[in-house]
Design a protein around this motif. Structure first.
Motif, PDB file in Angstrom:
ATOM      1  N   CYS A 127     -11.589   1.459  -8.283  1.00  0.00           N
ATOM      2  CA  CYS A 127     -11.691   1.769  -6.852  1.00  0.00           C
ATOM      3  C   CYS A 127     -11.489   0.542  -5.978  1.00  0.00           C
ATOM      4  O   CYS A 127     -11.202   0.653  -4.796  1.00  0.00           O
ATOM      5  N   TYR A 159      -4.141  10.300   6.239  1.00  0.00           N
ATOM      6  CA  TYR A 159      -3.290   9.322   5.546  1.00  0.00           C
ATOM      7  C   TYR A 159      -1.821   9.740   5.566  1.00  0.00           C
ATOM      8  O   TYR A 159      -0.934   8.904   5.493  1.00  0.00           O
ATOM      9  N   ASP A 213     -12.391   7.649   1.215  1.00  0.00           N
ATOM     10  CA  ASP A 213     -12.084   6.221   1.042  1.00  0.00           C
ATOM     11  C   ASP A 213     -13.294   5.395   1.440  1.00  0.00           C
ATOM     12  O   ASP A 213     -13.727   4.494   0.718  1.00  0.00           O
ATOM     13  N   GLU A 225       0.829  -1.215   0.000  1.00  0.00           N
ATOM     14  CA  GLU A 225       0.000   0.000   0.000  1.00  0.00           C
ATOM     15  C   GLU A 225       0.863   1.265   0.000  1.00  0.00           C
ATOM     16  O   GLU A 225       0.459   2.313  -0.498  1.00  0.00           O
ATOM     17  N   LEU A 231       1.456   2.650  -3.403  1.00  0.00           N
ATOM     18  CA  LEU A 231       0.317   3.403  -3.935  1.00  0.00           C
ATOM     19  C   LEU A 231       0.279   4.811  -3.337  1.00  0.00           C
ATOM     20  O   LEU A 231       0.101   5.807  -4.046  1.00  0.00           O
ATOM     21  N   LEU A 232       0.467   4.886  -2.022  1.00  0.00           N
ATOM     22  CA  LEU A 232       0.448   6.201  -1.367  1.00  0.00           C
ATOM     23  C   LEU A 232       1.614   7.056  -1.874  1.00  0.00           C
ATOM     24  O   LEU A 232       1.479   8.268  -2.047  1.00  0.00           O
ATOM     25  N   ARG A 274       0.827   8.445  -5.416  1.00  0.00           N
ATOM     26  CA  ARG A 274      -0.186   9.504  -5.315  1.00  0.00           C
ATOM     27  C   ARG A 274       0.458  10.790  -4.783  1.00  0.00           C
ATOM     28  O   ARG A 274       0.244  11.873  -5.331  1.00  0.00           O
ATOM     29  N   ARG A 313     -12.584  13.016  -3.781  1.00  0.00           N
ATOM     30  CA  ARG A 313     -11.840  12.681  -2.560  1.00  0.00           C
ATOM     31  C   ARG A 313     -10.465  13.335  -2.583  1.00  0.00           C
ATOM     32  O   ARG A 313      -9.725  13.166  -3.556  1.00  0.00           O
ATOM     33  N   ARG A 322     -14.203   9.822  -8.171  1.00  0.00           N
ATOM     34  CA  ARG A 322     -14.780   8.477  -8.144  1.00  0.00           C
ATOM     35  C   ARG A 322     -16.261   8.543  -8.512  1.00  0.00           C
ATOM     36  O   ARG A 322     -17.114   8.755  -7.647  1.00  0.00           O
TER      37      ARG A 322
END
Ligand code: IPM
Ligand code: MG
Length: 357
Positions: A280, A141, A248, A89, A92-93, A96, A134, A106
Motif C-alpha cells: 500500500c 480518479y 486511498d 502514477e 499505475l492507474l 488498474r 476500496r 487492503r
C-alpha cells in the motif's frame, strides 16, 4: 502446470523490496514445487526513462497474459515536473483500469509483535484486523470531464468529476459482502451521503443488496466520522467498503495503526480473479537506495497473490508464518524498530524470511 508472474519493480524503493519478495517466492517455490516462472517489465518513472511513457502497451499486454502481477511502487521527484498525462502514477492507474482491477483489498492487521510500534496505545490496536475494500477503477480518479481550464477572466480552474454507476457500486459492494461473510460478518460502507449525490446513490445500492446477505450486519458511516473512528476505536471495524479516493485516504490511516505502512499488502482483483499485488505504500524516494526500506508489505503481497490468484493457500500460509517468525525473533527494519529489537536492512529482512521458510 507453471504459473507466470509479471514483476514490475517500478521506482524508488520498488526494486529493493520487490527483489526480496521475489527471493521469497523463489524459496517457497523450491520448497513446495509450485512451478512459478517470472517475467520482468517496467512501470512508472523507470518506464518513462526507457520508453517515454509510464506503461507501454507491450508491457500491459504481457502483464495481462501472466497469471498475476507483483508491483513495487511508482513515482519520485525526478518525474514530478512532467506533464500530468505521462507522470509515473498514470502507469499505475492505467494498469488498474485497463486490466479491470476494480476490487482493491487492503487488510490492516496488527502483528502482536508490533503493538508498541503503533502510534496509538497498544490496548487500542492490539488484535486489530480490518479489511478495507476500496473501489479502484472508478470514482473521482477516473471521472470525466477533468482538467485545468482557463476562465474568461484569465484565472485557471481545476476540475474533476466524482461519478459512480450502479453496476460499479454493486460489484464492489458484493466483493465486500462476500469478504465480510468469510470474516466476522460486519460491513461498514463509508460515504459522504450528507453532501454528495454520487454517494447517496452509493448508499442506496449497498442498502438494496443487504437482504441478499442476511448473515452480514451492514452499517453506514460518513467518511469524516470514519476517519475519526479509525483513530479513536479502530477495533469496531471488520470490513469497510468505500470509493476510490476515500479508500486511498482511509487505508493510509488504517496502515499507520498497524505500526507502519511498510507492513500493509494489497490485492487488486478483476472479475475473473486475476490480480495485481502491491504494497500500500509508495516509492519513498527519500530512503530509496539506502537498503532500509521494509520489504514485508511486498512479501505479504506475494503471499496474497498465492492465495487469491494462484490458488496456492498452503504456500501463502508458509510465507505468512515465516513473517511471524522473523518478527518473533525481534528483527525490525527502521520503520518498525522499537527498543530491544534488532535493526536490520531490507536485504537482511528478506533473507531472514527466506531462512524461516
Ligand atoms: C495507492 C497510491 C496511489 C493511489 C497513487 C500512487 C496513484 O496512493 O495505491 O494508494 O492514489 O491509488
Ligand atoms: Mg494511497
Amino acid at each position: 502446470m507453471s504459473k507466470k508472474i509479471m514483476i514490475l519493480p517500478g521506482d524508488g524503493i520498488g526494486p529493493e523490496i520487490v527483489a526480496q519478495a521475489k527471493a521469497v517466492l523463489e524459496a517457497v517455490d523450491k520448497k513446495s514445487g509450485l512451478g512459478l516462472a517470472f517475467e520482468e517489465g517496467e512501470i512508472g518513472g523507470a518506464a518513462i526513462d526507457s520508453s517515454g511513457e509510464p506503461l507501454t502497451e507491450e508491457t500491459l499486454e504481457a502483464a495481462g497474459q501472466c497469471d498475476a502481477v507483483l508491483l513495487g511502487a511508482v513515482g519520485g521527484p525526478k518525474w514530478d515536473q512532467l506533464d500530468r498525462d505521462i507522470r509515473p502514477e498514470r502507469g499505475l492507474l492505467k494498469i488498474r483500469s485497463r486490466l479491470g482491477l476494480y476490487a482493491n483489498l487492503r487488510p490492516a492487521i496488527l502483528y502482536p509483535q508490533l503493538a508498541d510500534a503503533s502510534s496509538l496505545k497498544a490496548e487500542i490496536v492490539s488484535g486489530l484486523d480490518i479489511l478495507i475494500v476500496r473501489e479502484l477503477t472508478g470514482g473521482i480518479y477516473f471521472g470525466e470531464p477533468r482538467g485545468i481550464r482557463v476562465l474568461a477572466n484569465g484565472e485557471q480552474q481545476g476540475f474533476n468529476t466524482y461519478v459512480y454507476s450502479e453496476y460499479e457500486i454493486e460489484r464492489i459492494a458484493r466483493t465486500a459482502f462476500e469478504a465480510a461473510r468469510k470474516r466476522r460478518g460486519r460491513l461498514c460502507s463509508v460515504d459522504k451521503a450528507n453532501v454528495l449525490e454520487v454517494t447517496v446513490l452509493w448508499r442506496e445500492v449497498v442498502e438494496r443488496l443487504a437482504p441478499e446477505y442476511p448473515d452480514v450486519e451492514l452499517s453506514h458511516m460518513y467518511v469524516d466520522n470514519a476517519a475519526m473512528q479509525l483513530v479513536r476505536a479502530p477495533k469496531q471495524f471488520d470490513v469497510m467498503v468505500t470509493g476510490n479516493m476515500f479508500g486511498d485516504i482511509l487505508s493510509d490511516a488504517a496502515a499507520m495503526l498497524t505500526g507502519s505502512i511498510g507492513m500493509l499488502p494489497s490485492a487488486s482483483l478483476n472479475e475473473t480473479g486475476f490480480g495485481l499485488y502491491e504494497p500500500c505504500h509508495g516509492s519513498a524516494p527519500d530512503i530509496a537506495g539506502q537498503g532500509v526500506a521494509n520489504p514485508l508489505a511486498t512479501i505479504l503481497s506475494a503471499a496474497m497473490m498465492l492465495r487469491y490468484s494462484l490458488d496456492m493457500d498452503g504456500a501463502a500460509d508458509l510465507i505468512e508464518q515465516a513473517v511471524h517468525k522473523v518478527l518473533d525473533e525481534g528483527l525490525r527494519t527502521a520503520d518498525i524498530f522499537t527498543q530491544g529489537c534488532r535493526k536490520v536492512t531490507t536485504a537482511e529482512m528478506g533473507a531472514a524470511v527466506v531462512n524461516a521458510l
